[in-house]
Design an enzyme around this catalytic site. Structure first.
Site, PDB file in Angstrom:
ATOM      1  N   LEU A 176       0.813  -1.222   0.000  1.00  0.00           N
ATOM      2  CA  LEU A 176       0.000   0.000   0.000  1.00  0.00           C
ATOM      3  C   LEU A 176       0.844   1.268   0.000  1.00  0.00           C
ATOM      4  CD1 LEU A 176      -2.951  -1.007   2.364  1.00  0.00           C
ATOM      5  CD2 LEU A 176      -2.934  -0.844  -0.120  1.00  0.00           C
ATOM      6  N   ASN A 217       7.040  -3.401   4.022  1.00  0.00           N
ATOM      7  CA  ASN A 217       8.227  -2.691   3.521  1.00  0.00           C
ATOM      8  C   ASN A 217       7.943  -1.257   3.109  1.00  0.00           C
ATOM      9  OD1 ASN A 217       6.759  -3.587   1.279  1.00  0.00           O
ATOM     10  ND2 ASN A 217       8.579  -3.774  -0.005  1.00  0.00           N
ATOM     11  N   ASP A 262       9.148  -9.210   3.193  1.00  0.00           N
ATOM     12  CA  ASP A 262       8.994  -9.209   1.731  1.00  0.00           C
ATOM     13  C   ASP A 262       9.430  -7.903   1.113  1.00  0.00           C
ATOM     14  OD1 ASP A 262       6.797  -8.435  -0.712  1.00  0.00           O
ATOM     15  OD2 ASP A 262       7.830 -10.351  -0.867  1.00  0.00           O
ATOM     16  N   HIS A 317       4.626 -15.437  -3.675  1.00  0.00           N
ATOM     17  CA  HIS A 317       4.807 -15.440  -5.139  1.00  0.00           C
ATOM     18  C   HIS A 317       5.681 -16.586  -5.652  1.00  0.00           C
ATOM     19  CE1 HIS A 317       8.377 -13.359  -3.836  1.00  0.00           C
ATOM     20  NE2 HIS A 317       7.772 -12.218  -3.660  1.00  0.00           N
ATOM     21  N   ASP A 332       0.402  -9.439  -5.138  1.00  0.00           N
ATOM     22  CA  ASP A 332       1.684  -8.724  -5.025  1.00  0.00           C
ATOM     23  C   ASP A 332       1.566  -7.370  -5.719  1.00  0.00           C
ATOM     24  OD1 ASP A 332       5.232  -9.518  -5.647  1.00  0.00           O
ATOM     25  OD2 ASP A 332       4.234  -8.004  -4.409  1.00  0.00           O
TER      26      ASP A 332
END
Lengths: 184, 313, 438
Positions: C68, C99, C157, C237, C310
């Site tokens: 986001l 992140n 991630d 993923h 993702d």
């Protein structure tokens, strides 16, 4: 648009006689073959140049140097045509300085091809003189260019084409006129 | 045939006929460099910019000469390769060039796809002078011209490309060009420098030099960069020379009349022994001469910013 | 009939597909006070009725892998715009990755995300916390404190946890809170400077490749650690066949492992890279056709638990660059349903019920968000979509702040029509309503 053949202006015998006469006129005007070099403009002028060189050799027993000129890179009409013509090789294996250059083309029309040829020859050096020989002069000059030796004057209309055919390329020696008709 | 392209970005997308047209035209233009006045007026009034993000002396010189011999106004713009560091993005550079009304852009960049990025955004014709490890089309074309002059036709000719294949744009472009013209190509080098799946480009792969050069008509030697050793790809340059260096002794395994080529600059004594570089088999200097002719031919054949010139059908 | 009913309302005539209860039938649903009040065929006077005949009604989709970008890169996306995109895509909830800048590595940051989502968001946001402080890979975060604040899982991630000892500690410590560690598996030594998959395409294009072993070797490592110390592991993923095989074997060993696949890794492969378009650049990269085939089978066989987007927004000026300089990532919230429906359901690889499992039931299970089912009394988090709607992707119409998508111009089947979160219609046919609105 259709192109139809209108008539044969010069047949094989007439072409030969014209070229022989031009060869003699060149020798007469220049009082012999000394200092002469001959350059033919691609892509039929070069064959005509070879013939004239041969006739001169038979008459004067002199082998004058011969060159071939491709004027593609000197044309003035690239912005108005939509394709790139194939560029052929220019071969001038001698120095043009102080020489009399006999420039040969098949048909003289607007004069632009000859203008391009003059610019290109002068980029090779400074000849004493350049004299122009053409097999056919069809008129409609757009630049102040005049031939020194003419095979035949052929007055034409704007919608006509004059085509010189050469045995080495087209299988026959002759000059034909074609008419271009535009569809309404 | 007519070449209907705005840009020259790679050999991969060229057809055999297009390559032949370029080579034929190059052959005709070669004599211009032999004249007393080495100039024809074809590109008079046209502007060419050499946009080199990676340093180069030879390719830049070759392009500059080609441009000037066609009477173009040519100038050089070089900047550091990382557009981020420089502050101006490639996008802005392209836009600025467009605003300055340039006809041709010759681009060399360290990142693959950079010339394509510019070509998509400019009406000017873009020529790829080397994009990272992707392609170097004008190099391949001048190599093909040199081979054509030597052999007449490339059909069936056996070529081996030796060296750092994975990092070589010259290798990639040449593989495309040679295979399209019907040559039989083998690539040879250490396994750590051989890219994955390269057989799918239509080549044989070999890790043994002696076998690879047997019976070959042409040995094309690639430059090995000393930095490769530091990158851990090779244990030492010494061992590379032992295994893959082209020396007079090595040539005993090759054909009597094998020819040696190199894109330059040569690391004398590393990939190529000086005696071979200067010897009777080498046509390396001829390659350089052909470089100017080929680049002139490309400038002639592309549309050069005249949008009316590129017509379909 | 109001566009956004304020009180109770019935969604009438939809095809309700609920895999947990094994239901697939046309029925009506009465919604009120944020809950499902009644399911069945009934007529109610004085209650607003929304006709959803011909549409599919399912438990709300949850995207368990969304970026986001807030705080830090609000130019690319905010919690508000990202959740808006989610609502349009048919999602009732997203799990937001940690992140950001600053990283979500303490309970204060978790609360920040939850507050922002509640104030200005359109769907529920379940914050994912970082595994290590600053995602630097050195010290574990206060997982207990963060879960108290609302964290649903932990992930670094964006980066792999390349120190195996750290991975061990994370799997051990997370057992206190019973949450899963979501891992971005990438051995940076093998993939360094890589731009796309290592295969013939990378060789041809002269781009440095990221080999499949860059992903699979790390999964193999983490599976062994999981087997040794326990815990819950979720592979983000997953993209290559070798990775799938390793997960399959790990599941046979009854390890608590799950994995997800993205819509783009199903719809695209490396041979799509005919030009140097940076909208085809992401990490993990597009893989080979063979990998795509195997992944589709993996979904069918249930080895792959869920589909997650993702969603990675990037500013236009960053993507509009030479390939090597552009950042990795594409957006996905607004195209996920269409891509997945077209590639998997239309082609017969998954049934709609299985699709719902992959996009709703399983993500909720893995994140510990409870059972996703439509029962009387449960929260009204509902996705309603039109399985027959054919539409063309137009990135200019995206509600996300970024539009870095490779799917521009694609013709897809299947589109979200209405999204209901906690009983509130947040999206309906092009119009939105925030969760916080009255």
């Amino acid at each position: 648009m259709t192109i139809k053949e209108k008539g044969i202006v010069m047949d094989e015998i007439q072409v030969k006689r014209a070229l022989v006469r031009i060869a003699h006129e060149i020798l007469e005007k220049n009082k012999g073959a000394e200092k002469l070099v001959i350059i033919g403009i691609r892509s039929r002028g070069d064959f005509l140049a070879r013939r004239i060189k041969e006739y001169i050799r038979r008459v004067e027993s002199v082998d004058i140097p011969i060159g071939i000129l491709d004027i593609t890179l000197y044309r003035d009409d690239f912005t108005s045509i939509d394709y790139k013509p194939i560029v052929g090789k220019t071969e001038i294996p001698f120095d043009v300085k102080d020489k009399v250059v006999i420039l040969i083309d098949d048909v003289l029309y607007t004069g632009r091809t000859v203008r391009a040829a003059l610019d290109e020859i002068i980029d090779f050096g400074r000849p004493n003189e350049i004299q122009l020989a053409v097999l056919v002069d069809r008129g409609h000059r757009e630049l102040p260019i005049r031939p020194d030796y003419i095979g035949k004057n052929v007055p034409t209309a704007d919608n006509e084409l004059v085509e010189v055919q050469i045995k080495e390329v087209d299988g026959v020696d002759r000059v034909v006129i074609r008419e271009v008709e535009h569809e309404n | 045939m007519k070449i209907k392209r705005k840009d020259l970005l790679g050999i991969e997308e060229l057809s055999k006929e297009e390559i032949e047209t370029i080579l034929e035209t190059s052959g005709s233009l070669k004599e211009i460099s032999e004249r007393a006045i080495r100039k024809v007026p074809y590109l008079r009034g046209k502007t060419v910019v050499n946009l080199f993000f990676e340093p180069s002396t030879r390719t830049l010189a070759s392009f500059s000469l080609a441009e000037k011999r066609l009477s173009a106004d040519s100038f050089n713009l070089s900047s550091s390769s990382s557009s981020v560091l420089k502050g101006e993005t490639l996008l802005d550079t392209a836009r600025n060039l467009e605003a300055m009304r340039i006809d041709f852009v010759v681009v060399r960049h360290s990142l693959p796809g950079a010339p394509h990025f510019i070509a998509d955004r400019l009406e000017a014709s873009v020529i790829n002078a080397g994009d990272g490890t992707h392609e170097h089309p004008t190099q391949a074309l001048l190599d093909l011209l040199s081979l054509k002059e030597k052999f007449g036709t490339l059909e069936g000719k056996k070529v081996v490309i030796v060296g750092d294949i994975v990092n070589s744009r010259v290798a990639r472009s040449n593989i495309w060009g040679l295979t399209k013209m019907g040559a039989d190509v083998t690539v040879c080098g250490p396994p750590t420098l051989m890219p994955y799946g390269i057989e799918e480009m239509g080549v044989e792969v070999s890790f043994e030099l002696r076998k690879a050069i047997e019976g070959r008509d042409v040995i094309y030697v690639l430059r090995i960069q000393k930095e490769r050793q530091m990158g851990g790809m090779l244990p030492s340059i010494r061992e590379y020379i032992e295994l893959y260096g082209i020396t007079p002794e090595r040539l005993k395994d090759a054909k009597e009349d094998v020819i040696i080529m190199h894109p330059g600059p040569i690391n004398r004594g590393i990939e190529l022994d000086p005696r071979v570089a200067d010897g009777k088999h080498s046509i390396i200097l001829g390659q350089v001469t052909n470089g100017v002719a080929v680049r002139m031919a490309i400038l002639y054949l592309l549309s050069g910013g005249q949008s009316g010139e590129v017509s379909e059908a | 009939m109001a566009k956004f009913p304020k009180h109770k309302f019935v969604i009438r005539g939809g095809r309700m597909i609920d895999p947990v209860q094994g239901i697939d039938e046309v029925t009506d649903i009465l919604i009120g006070s944020g809950k499902i009040e009644k399911i069945g065929n009934f007529s109610k006077k004085n209650v607003e009725s929304l006709d959803v005949k011909g549409l599919v009604v399912t438990p709300g989709f949850i995207d368990m892998h969304t970026h986001l970008r807030e705080p830090g890169r609000e130019d690319e996306e905010t919690i508000e715009t990202g959740t808006k995109a989610a609502a349009k895509g048919g999602f009732t909830g997203v799990a937001s990755m940690a992140n950001t800048n600053p990283v979500i590595d303490n309970s204060g940051m978790v609360r920040f995300i939850k507050d922002r989502a509640m104030q200005g968001g359109y769907v529920e946001v379940f914050p994912i916390g970082a595994v290590t402080k600053g995602q630097e890979g050195n010290e574990l975060t206060e997982m207990f404190d963060m879960v108290k604040a609302g964290c649903c899982a932990f992930s670094d991630d964006g980066k792999p946890i390349d120190n195996s000892l750290m991975m061990r500690r994370a799997l051990e410590y997370s057992q206190i809170v019973g949450k899963t560690i979501i891992v971005h598996e990438e051995d940076l030594n093998l993939t360094s400077d890589g731009q796309i998959n290592e295969d013939f395409i990378s060789t041809k294009m002269g781009l440095k490749g990221m080999p499949s072993i860059g992903e699979s070797t790390m999964i193999a490592r983490d599976v062994e650690i999981l087997g040794f110390v326990g815990g819950k592991l979720h592979i983000a993923h997953l993209s290559v066949k070798e990775s799938l095989e390793i997960v399959r074997q790990a599941k046979k060993r009854k390890l608590d492992i799950s994995c997800e696949v993205t819509p783009h890794h199903i719809a695209l492969n490396s041979s799509c890279l005919v030009t140097f378009d940076s909208n085809l650049k992401m990490s993990p990269p597009l893989r080979s056709r063979k990998d795509v085939e195997v992944l589709k089978k993996g979904l069918q066989q249930g080895v792959i638990d869920c589909i997650a987007t993702d969603h990675a927004p990037h500013a236009l000026f960053e993507k509009e660059m030479e390939f090597g300089s552009a950042p990795f990532g594409i957006v996905g919230l607004e195209t996920a349903l269409g891509i997945v429906y077209t590639e998997l359901v239309e082609s017969g690889i998954l049934s709609i019920a299985e699709l719902v499992e992959k996009m709703s039931v399983n993500p909720a299970k893995i994140l510990g968000l409870g059972e996703k089912t439509l029962k009387e009394g449960s929260d009204a988090n509902i996705t309603i979509f039109d399985p027959n709607k054919e539409w063309t992707v137009d990135v200019k119409k995206f509600v996300s702040k970024s539009n870095n998508s490779p799917f521009d111009g694609w013709k897809l089947k299947g589109k979200g029509v209405m999204t209901i979160v906690k009983g509130k219609i947040v999206y309906r046919e092009g119009e939105f309503q925030k969760l916080a609105s009255l």
